[in-house]
Design a protein around this motif. Structure first.
Motif, PDB file in Angstrom:
ATOM      1  N   ASP A 162      -2.381   9.872   8.948  1.00  0.00           N
ATOM      2  CA  ASP A 162      -1.040   9.980   8.384  1.00  0.00           C
ATOM      3  C   ASP A 162      -1.121  10.467   6.983  1.00  0.00           C
ATOM      4  O   ASP A 162      -0.240  11.574   6.581  1.00  0.00           O
ATOM      5  CB  ASP A 162      -0.320   8.511   8.224  1.00  0.00           C
ATOM      6  CG  ASP A 162      -0.022   8.086   9.582  1.00  0.00           C
ATOM      7  OD1 ASP A 162       0.333   8.768  10.436  1.00  0.00           O
ATOM      8  OD2 ASP A 162       0.028   6.755   9.626  1.00  0.00           O
ATOM      9  N   ILE A 163      -1.910  10.206   6.299  1.00  0.00           N
ATOM     10  CA  ILE A 163      -1.981  10.697   4.828  1.00  0.00           C
ATOM     11  C   ILE A 163      -2.347  12.348   4.920  1.00  0.00           C
ATOM     12  O   ILE A 163      -1.952  13.169   4.293  1.00  0.00           O
ATOM     13  CB  ILE A 163      -3.149  10.235   3.890  1.00  0.00           C
ATOM     14  CG1 ILE A 163      -2.732   8.752   3.620  1.00  0.00           C
ATOM     15  CG2 ILE A 163      -3.459  10.803   2.547  1.00  0.00           C
ATOM     16  CD1 ILE A 163      -4.036   7.673   3.240  1.00  0.00           C
ATOM     17  N   TYR A 164      -3.246  12.723   5.699  1.00  0.00           N
ATOM     18  CA  TYR A 164      -3.472  14.166   6.063  1.00  0.00           C
ATOM     19  C   TYR A 164      -2.276  14.793   6.500  1.00  0.00           C
ATOM     20  O   TYR A 164      -2.191  16.031   6.016  1.00  0.00           O
ATOM     21  CB  TYR A 164      -4.803  14.133   6.791  1.00  0.00           C
ATOM     22  CG  TYR A 164      -6.143  13.794   6.249  1.00  0.00           C
ATOM     23  CD1 TYR A 164      -6.497  13.879   4.760  1.00  0.00           C
ATOM     24  CD2 TYR A 164      -6.731  13.040   6.999  1.00  0.00           C
ATOM     25  CE1 TYR A 164      -7.544  13.595   4.318  1.00  0.00           C
ATOM     26  CE2 TYR A 164      -8.209  12.645   6.287  1.00  0.00           C
ATOM     27  CZ  TYR A 164      -8.433  12.830   4.925  1.00  0.00           C
ATOM     28  OH  TYR A 164      -9.555  12.527   4.401  1.00  0.00           O
ATOM     29  N   ILE A 165      -1.665  14.206   7.280  1.00  0.00           N
ATOM     30  CA  ILE A 165      -0.470  15.168   7.972  1.00  0.00           C
ATOM     31  C   ILE A 165       0.440  15.186   6.770  1.00  0.00           C
ATOM     32  O   ILE A 165       1.181  16.239   6.736  1.00  0.00           O
ATOM     33  CB  ILE A 165       0.154  14.250   9.215  1.00  0.00           C
ATOM     34  CG1 ILE A 165      -0.735  14.251  10.510  1.00  0.00           C
ATOM     35  CG2 ILE A 165       1.410  14.585   9.328  1.00  0.00           C
ATOM     36  CD1 ILE A 165      -0.531  13.405  11.528  1.00  0.00           C
ATOM     37  N   SER A 166       0.751  14.051   6.057  1.00  0.00           N
ATOM     38  CA  SER A 166       1.998  14.495   4.898  1.00  0.00           C
ATOM     39  C   SER A 166       1.312  15.382   4.009  1.00  0.00           C
ATOM     40  O   SER A 166       2.338  16.041   3.460  1.00  0.00           O
ATOM     41  CB  SER A 166       1.959  13.025   4.032  1.00  0.00           C
ATOM     42  OG  SER A 166       0.935  12.646   3.561  1.00  0.00           O
ATOM     43  N   GLN A 167      -0.038  15.664   3.647  1.00  0.00           N
ATOM     44  CA  GLN A 167      -0.484  16.670   2.841  1.00  0.00           C
ATOM     45  C   GLN A 167      -0.576  18.030   3.484  1.00  0.00           C
ATOM     46  O   GLN A 167      -1.230  19.040   3.076  1.00  0.00           O
ATOM     47  CB  GLN A 167      -1.861  16.131   2.263  1.00  0.00           C
ATOM     48  CG  GLN A 167      -1.742  15.112   1.426  1.00  0.00           C
ATOM     49  CD  GLN A 167      -3.107  14.387   1.115  1.00  0.00           C
ATOM     50  OE1 GLN A 167      -4.116  14.656   1.581  1.00  0.00           O
ATOM     51  NE2 GLN A 167      -3.118  13.369   0.082  1.00  0.00           N
ATOM     52  N   GLU A 168      -0.285  18.150   4.915  1.00  0.00           N
ATOM     53  CA  GLU A 168      -0.655  19.180   5.863  1.00  0.00           C
ATOM     54  C   GLU A 168      -2.022  19.668   5.745  1.00  0.00           C
ATOM     55  O   GLU A 168      -2.189  20.947   5.777  1.00  0.00           O
ATOM     56  CB  GLU A 168       0.252  20.440   5.176  1.00  0.00           C
ATOM     57  CG  GLU A 168       1.976  20.014   5.564  1.00  0.00           C
ATOM     58  CD  GLU A 168       2.653  21.034   5.222  1.00  0.00           C
ATOM     59  OE1 GLU A 168       2.305  22.364   4.889  1.00  0.00           O
ATOM     60  OE2 GLU A 168       4.051  21.108   5.136  1.00  0.00           O
ATOM     61  N   GLN A 169      -3.005  18.876   5.681  1.00  0.00           N
ATOM     62  CA  GLN A 169      -4.412  19.118   5.812  1.00  0.00           C
ATOM     63  C   GLN A 169      -4.848  19.019   7.389  1.00  0.00           C
ATOM     64  O   GLN A 169      -5.340  17.960   7.737  1.00  0.00           O
ATOM     65  CB  GLN A 169      -5.120  18.251   4.847  1.00  0.00           C
ATOM     66  CG  GLN A 169      -4.830  18.411   3.638  1.00  0.00           C
ATOM     67  CD  GLN A 169      -6.091  17.635   2.692  1.00  0.00           C
ATOM     68  OE1 GLN A 169      -7.208  17.752   2.692  1.00  0.00           O
ATOM     69  NE2 GLN A 169      -5.379  16.737   1.836  1.00  0.00           N
ATOM     70  N   TRP A 170      -4.452  20.025   8.318  1.00  0.00           N
ATOM     71  CA  TRP A 170      -4.358  19.685   9.531  1.00  0.00           C
ATOM     72  C   TRP A 170      -5.659  19.461  10.244  1.00  0.00           C
ATOM     73  O   TRP A 170      -5.806  18.499  11.122  1.00  0.00           O
ATOM     74  CB  TRP A 170      -3.574  21.008  10.190  1.00  0.00           C
ATOM     75  CG  TRP A 170      -2.554  21.203   9.747  1.00  0.00           C
ATOM     76  CD1 TRP A 170      -1.918  22.529   9.214  1.00  0.00           C
ATOM     77  CD2 TRP A 170      -1.346  20.232   9.742  1.00  0.00           C
ATOM     78  NE1 TRP A 170      -0.655  22.254   8.864  1.00  0.00           N
ATOM     79  CE2 TRP A 170      -0.217  21.057   8.946  1.00  0.00           C
ATOM     80  CE3 TRP A 170      -0.984  19.053  10.259  1.00  0.00           C
ATOM     81  CZ2 TRP A 170       1.153  20.676   9.113  1.00  0.00           C
ATOM     82  CZ3 TRP A 170       0.295  18.599  10.026  1.00  0.00           C
ATOM     83  CH2 TRP A 170       1.309  19.518   9.388  1.00  0.00           C
ATOM     84  N   SER A 171      -6.822  20.152   9.810  1.00  0.00           N
ATOM     85  CA  SER A 171      -8.150  19.893  10.387  1.00  0.00           C
ATOM     86  C   SER A 171      -8.541  18.436  10.044  1.00  0.00           C
ATOM     87  O   SER A 171      -9.312  17.859  11.066  1.00  0.00           O
ATOM     88  CB  SER A 171      -8.996  21.027   9.644  1.00  0.00           C
ATOM     89  OG  SER A 171      -8.769  22.238  10.089  1.00  0.00           O
TER      90      SER A 171
END
Length: 274
Positions: A30-39
């Motif tokens: 969820d955190i990575y998605i909110s930061q658009e860190q897709w990999s």
């Protein structure tokens, strides 16, 4: 007996540890998605699925994973992921809609159309599915089916902005620019803060040869979406129509800086410089 109790406690501990790990990975995703860190988001979701492959929430995780893979440009993997999730929840409209959009992005128009048709069977008032199927019919050259879907939308909801947007696109593609502008005007009166509406109307004005009207809509679109590269491409075309070639090249270069396809930019600049 003590051994049995110990074994049960150990199993319970492992189960709880796995659950903790599962939700930790989900939280990380969820955190990575909110930061658009897709990999990183993809990796976290995969680890969550490995931690608890039988968890009842995995259909939702697979839906998110498919979308993340789509953002990563991994279209075939995203397609496989959506399909796997649909085996678990075959009537999930979110999953069917996501797969339909992905098929359209992959230019698999027949499969995209089939998925949107599935959504319409589940709910014949689904405006999003009807709108997107109408656009696919238009891309395939089936103007009768396209118009039928758009008219059906209006019959269900006479105030439908989506139907009017569809008709604006339809009329524009058919060269009925006055009718297209009228449709855009109606939708913009209801929603005057949507950049894509001004972009669509500006494009119609350019095709119609009305450069000054296009300028106004392009300026408004830039206010609303200053980092949208297509607005600069559109302004470049408007400047080309006025023989302002140097300014047009600068707009194309700005579009490139904002992420527009490099090959397309190169080809357009070559056309301008001829």
């Amino acid at each position: 007996m003590k051994q049995l109790i110990f074994t049960l406690l150990l199993c319970l501990f492992i189960s709880n540890a796995q659950a903790d790990t599962y939700y930790q990975w989900v939280d990380s995703a969820d955190i990575y998605i909110s930061q658009e860190q897709w990999s990183k988001a993809e990796n976290a979701l995969l680890n969550a699925l490995r931690a608890e492959p039988a968890n009842a929430q995995n259909s939702l995780l697979l839906s998110n994973l498919g979308t993340v893979q789509r953002y990563c440009g991994k279209y075939q993997e995203a397609l496989d992921t959506y399909t796997m999730a649909l085996f678990m929840t075959p009537r999930s409209t979110t999953l069917i809609r996501n797969r339909a959009a992905l098929y359209a992005e992959m230019d698999s128009l027949d499969l995209a159309c089939a998925n949107y048709s599935h959504l319409i069977i589940l709910d014949d008032s689904d405006e999003d599915a009807l709108y997107n199927r109408a656009l696919i019919y238009m891309q395939k050259g089936d103007t009768v089916a396209c118009r039928k879907d758009l008219e059906y939308m209006l019959s269900n909801n006479p105030n439908s902005s989506k139907a009017r947007m569809g008709f604006a696109t339809f009329f524009k593609a058919q060269g009925y620019y006055s009718e297209a502008i009228e449709m855009y005007d109606q939708v913009i009166r209801e929603n005057n803060n949507a950049a894509h509406l001004y972009i669509g109307r500006a494009e119609t004005y350019i095709l119609w040869g009305k450069s000054l009207e296009a300028d106004k809509d392009i300026a408004r679109a830039m206010e609303l979406a200053p980092n949208d590269p297509f607005v600069y491409i559109l302004r470049a075309y408007n400047k080309i129509a006025r023989y302002e070639y140097a300014d047009a090249v600068r707009d194309v270069e700005r579009a490139r800086e904002l992420g527009y396809d490099t090959t397309t930019c190169d080809n357009l600049i070559n056309e301008i410089m001829k």
